[in-house]
Enzyme design. Sequence first.
Site, mmCIF file in Angstrom:
data_model
loop_
_atom_site.group_PDB
_atom_site.id
_atom_site.type_symbol
_atom_site.label_atom_id
_atom_site.label_comp_id
_atom_site.label_asym_id
_atom_site.label_seq_id
_atom_site.Cartn_x
_atom_site.Cartn_y
_atom_site.Cartn_z
ATOM 1 N N ASP A 145 0.949 -1.116 -0.012
ATOM 2 C CA ASP A 145 0.066 -0.137 -0.035
ATOM 3 C C ASP A 145 0.925 1.239 -0.092
ATOM 4 O O ASP A 145 1.778 1.248 0.719
ATOM 5 C CB ASP A 145 -0.901 -0.006 1.295
ATOM 6 C CG ASP A 145 -1.709 1.085 1.594
ATOM 7 O OD1 ASP A 145 -2.089 1.732 0.425
ATOM 8 O OD2 ASP A 145 -2.227 1.450 2.585
ATOM 9 N N ASN A 160 -0.654 4.405 0.131
ATOM 10 C CA ASN A 160 -1.195 6.018 0.357
ATOM 11 C C ASN A 160 -2.192 5.470 1.887
ATOM 12 O O ASN A 160 -2.873 6.598 2.310
ATOM 13 C CB ASN A 160 -2.241 6.491 -0.647
ATOM 14 C CG ASN A 160 -3.250 5.317 -0.895
ATOM 15 O OD1 ASN A 160 -3.091 4.092 -0.407
ATOM 16 N ND2 ASN A 160 -3.947 5.729 -1.950
ATOM 17 N N ASP A 211 -4.411 3.570 2.541
ATOM 18 C CA ASP A 211 -5.715 3.395 2.817
ATOM 19 C C ASP A 211 -5.974 1.569 2.926
ATOM 20 O O ASP A 211 -7.050 1.414 3.012
ATOM 21 C CB ASP A 211 -6.630 3.681 1.581
ATOM 22 C CG ASP A 211 -6.079 2.897 0.127
ATOM 23 O OD1 ASP A 211 -5.131 2.044 0.316
ATOM 24 O OD2 ASP A 211 -6.651 2.887 -0.844
ATOM 25 N N ASP A 269 -1.364 -1.222 -3.880
ATOM 26 C CA ASP A 269 -1.681 -0.459 -5.330
ATOM 27 C C ASP A 269 -0.394 -0.462 -6.078
ATOM 28 O O ASP A 269 0.509 -1.140 -5.925
ATOM 29 C CB ASP A 269 -2.191 0.906 -4.987
ATOM 30 C CG ASP A 269 -1.161 1.536 -3.860
ATOM 31 O OD1 ASP A 269 -0.111 1.500 -4.055
ATOM 32 O OD2 ASP A 269 -1.595 2.163 -2.762
ATOM 33 N N ASP A 274 -3.332 -10.701 -16.137
ATOM 34 C CA ASP A 274 -4.224 -11.766 -15.808
ATOM 35 C C ASP A 274 -5.425 -11.394 -16.955
ATOM 36 O O ASP A 274 -6.101 -10.296 -16.990
ATOM 37 C CB ASP A 274 -4.749 -11.513 -14.507
ATOM 38 C CG ASP A 274 -5.030 -12.875 -13.960
ATOM 39 O OD1 ASP A 274 -5.765 -13.870 -14.598
ATOM 40 O OD2 ASP A 274 -4.699 -13.209 -12.641
ATOM 41 N N ASP A 296 -7.192 -16.773 -17.151
ATOM 42 C CA ASP A 296 -7.983 -17.350 -15.912
ATOM 43 C C ASP A 296 -9.024 -18.474 -16.635
ATOM 44 O O ASP A 296 -9.735 -18.249 -17.640
ATOM 45 C CB ASP A 296 -8.695 -16.355 -15.450
ATOM 46 C CG ASP A 296 -9.756 -16.590 -14.162
ATOM 47 O OD1 ASP A 296 -8.730 -16.939 -13.174
ATOM 48 O OD2 ASP A 296 -10.905 -16.274 -14.328
ATOM 49 N N GLU A 312 -4.850 -21.081 -17.085
ATOM 50 C CA GLU A 312 -5.406 -21.921 -15.779
ATOM 51 C C GLU A 312 -6.326 -22.772 -16.182
ATOM 52 O O GLU A 312 -7.259 -22.530 -16.809
ATOM 53 C CB GLU A 312 -5.905 -21.000 -14.683
ATOM 54 C CG GLU A 312 -5.979 -21.523 -13.678
ATOM 55 C CD GLU A 312 -7.209 -20.890 -12.706
ATOM 56 O OE1 GLU A 312 -7.239 -21.278 -11.600
ATOM 57 O OE2 GLU A 312 -8.049 -20.309 -13.260
ATOM 58 N N HIS A 337 -2.697 -17.454 -5.441
ATOM 59 C CA HIS A 337 -3.707 -16.547 -4.570
ATOM 60 C C HIS A 337 -5.035 -17.234 -4.253
ATOM 61 O O HIS A 337 -5.803 -17.164 -3.502
ATOM 62 C CB HIS A 337 -4.168 -15.306 -5.414
ATOM 63 C CG HIS A 337 -4.765 -15.757 -6.709
ATOM 64 N ND1 HIS A 337 -4.074 -16.225 -7.580
ATOM 65 C CD2 HIS A 337 -6.141 -15.581 -6.916
ATOM 66 C CE1 HIS A 337 -5.097 -16.258 -8.576
ATOM 67 N NE2 HIS A 337 -6.310 -15.886 -8.224
ATOM 68 N N ASP A 338 -4.888 -18.738 -4.877
ATOM 69 C CA ASP A 338 -6.160 -19.502 -4.509
ATOM 70 C C ASP A 338 -5.671 -20.751 -3.771
ATOM 71 O O ASP A 338 -6.577 -21.536 -3.526
ATOM 72 C CB ASP A 338 -6.686 -20.177 -5.709
ATOM 73 C CG ASP A 338 -7.286 -19.151 -7.020
ATOM 74 O OD1 ASP A 338 -7.935 -18.376 -6.227
ATOM 75 O OD2 ASP A 338 -7.153 -19.243 -8.096
#
Length: 543
Positions: free
Chosen positions: A20, A22, A24, A28, A97, A198, A251, A320-321
């Site tokens: 990150d 900024n 939040d 990013d 992706d 994907d 994938e 990420h899965d």
Amino acid sequence: MSNWWKERVVYQIYPRSFQDSNGDGIGDIPGIISRLDEIKELGAGIIWLSPVYKSPDVDNGYDISDYRDINPKFGTMADMEQLFAEAEKRDIKIIMDLVINHTSDEHDWFQKSREKDSPYRDYYIWQPPNADGKAPNNWTSFFMESAWEFDAKSGEYYLHLFHEKQPDLNYRNPKVIEEIKEIMHFWMKKGAAGFRCDVINVIYKSSFDDGIHRMAVTGREHFVSQEGMHEILKELRRDVLDNYDCFTVGESAMVSLKDARLLCNPERKELDMIFYFDHLQVDRLIEKYIPKKFKASKLLNILTKWQQGLDWNAVYLENHDQPRIVSHYGNDGEFWERSAKMLATLLLTLKGTPFIYQGQEIGMTNFDYTSISQMDDLETLGVDRLLRSFWVPAFLRWKWIMPCSRDNARTPMQWSDKLGAGFTTGEPWLGINKNHTRVNVEEQKSRATSIWNFYKNMIILRASNETLKYGDFAPVYSDKQVIAYTRTIQGDEQYAIILNFSDNPGATPFEGSLIGKVVVTNTGRDTYDGTLKPWEAVVLKVW
Ligand code: TEU
Ligand code: CA
């Protein structure tokens, strides 16, 4: 054209959890730019960027509402252009992706498609209700619900193999294929070096008949790896990809070796390599949510099938899965560091392009959450709902879900031991693992024997070693805890890789290809005598 994508190592970034910039609490693009030097230092030469496009974020960006715009949470198109430029300065390529099985229901095409007489109607898959007014068939989604959603506006159902906010595109419509080609050209011209595609093997639905009833993804025989998919991939390759120096990795859900061979055969000109899931399900029943005992010999059988079955593999242990590999096939307690290095040895000595998922290089572990209320992942919530419908009690649901949830891999990157883990100065979008005080990049970069440095050294070794990159794979020995395989260039060189997946000491025969000079270990030994310490990895130069 060169085979740079066989030479380089890929680093996958899941943007919202990477860095990150900024405060939040959401990672990013400027954050990614600020970390390019670390990726370079690790030795990766390609980044796979999980989706950064405009999206309502129901499935964390895998639901795209504008393929040519950037999610404002992540920054702007100018930031993205700067990312391409800064990466290029460092000789890092970026693959995007490509999520084209479905769009978001908030995509303009879908909104227009809801009008029955719109030219966009056939961009998606609409069907009238069946005779009882119910869904057109019995298919169920990857997220464990009916794959059909009724749209009151047009009085018909639309198909969604994932969430109802992810309607499937209609690949029988040539206009859809033309749109996708334009999107691909758009990103190639911006500077992409290819795509991770994907769930690419489910894009073509060959019929809409009922499927054989199953626990999950009923209907799969009508949309997994159908002939129509091969035709579309050839067309995308011919009309788009072949115009650029790039590569694709698809994938592929529930893919057989036979179909994979068709997808990746260089002469057929479809994809360059694929992700399959088999090797991560050695200890899972029914896809992945029900545990069973891990057996190293079974892992070696699966690796052998794919290593020998395909010319070139996409080699990965995390994304990420998936749960964190050190928590899955390693030991994230007493033998955390040693087992993470053993798994790094596996990843970087198989034949294929290695993919490292952010945090894997420091042995990040599964999350330390204590209840389902801390979770975000749609799949997890879907499985929980399904198990509840079978009256599985709460403690058992948690016990099964916890080790497999996709959120395990999605907790923020652990850069330092500070509050916010160096990921954010604000409130992180998903809980940070408390072990960041111990497991973090800063600490590991400063320590020569760390997991991070082990990855770095293995990447250097692979880069300069033709046998580890291109040598043939052959299994040599396995039992319930140990595997051993060789990589060979005939008449030139042979290496043996010996790995122990257990808290107990192990052993192999001490003969043939299992005798040689030690070139890598995670224990500091300098000779090999056929015995292994817990979680030990040994790479031998045999000849
Ligand atoms: O995943 C597709 C997919 O098949 C997954 O549902 C997979 O079977 C499962 O996660 C393994 O546990 C891709 C993306 O990687 C995933 O993040 C998206 O949710 C999905 O497609 C839909 O776009
Ligand atoms: Ca931010």
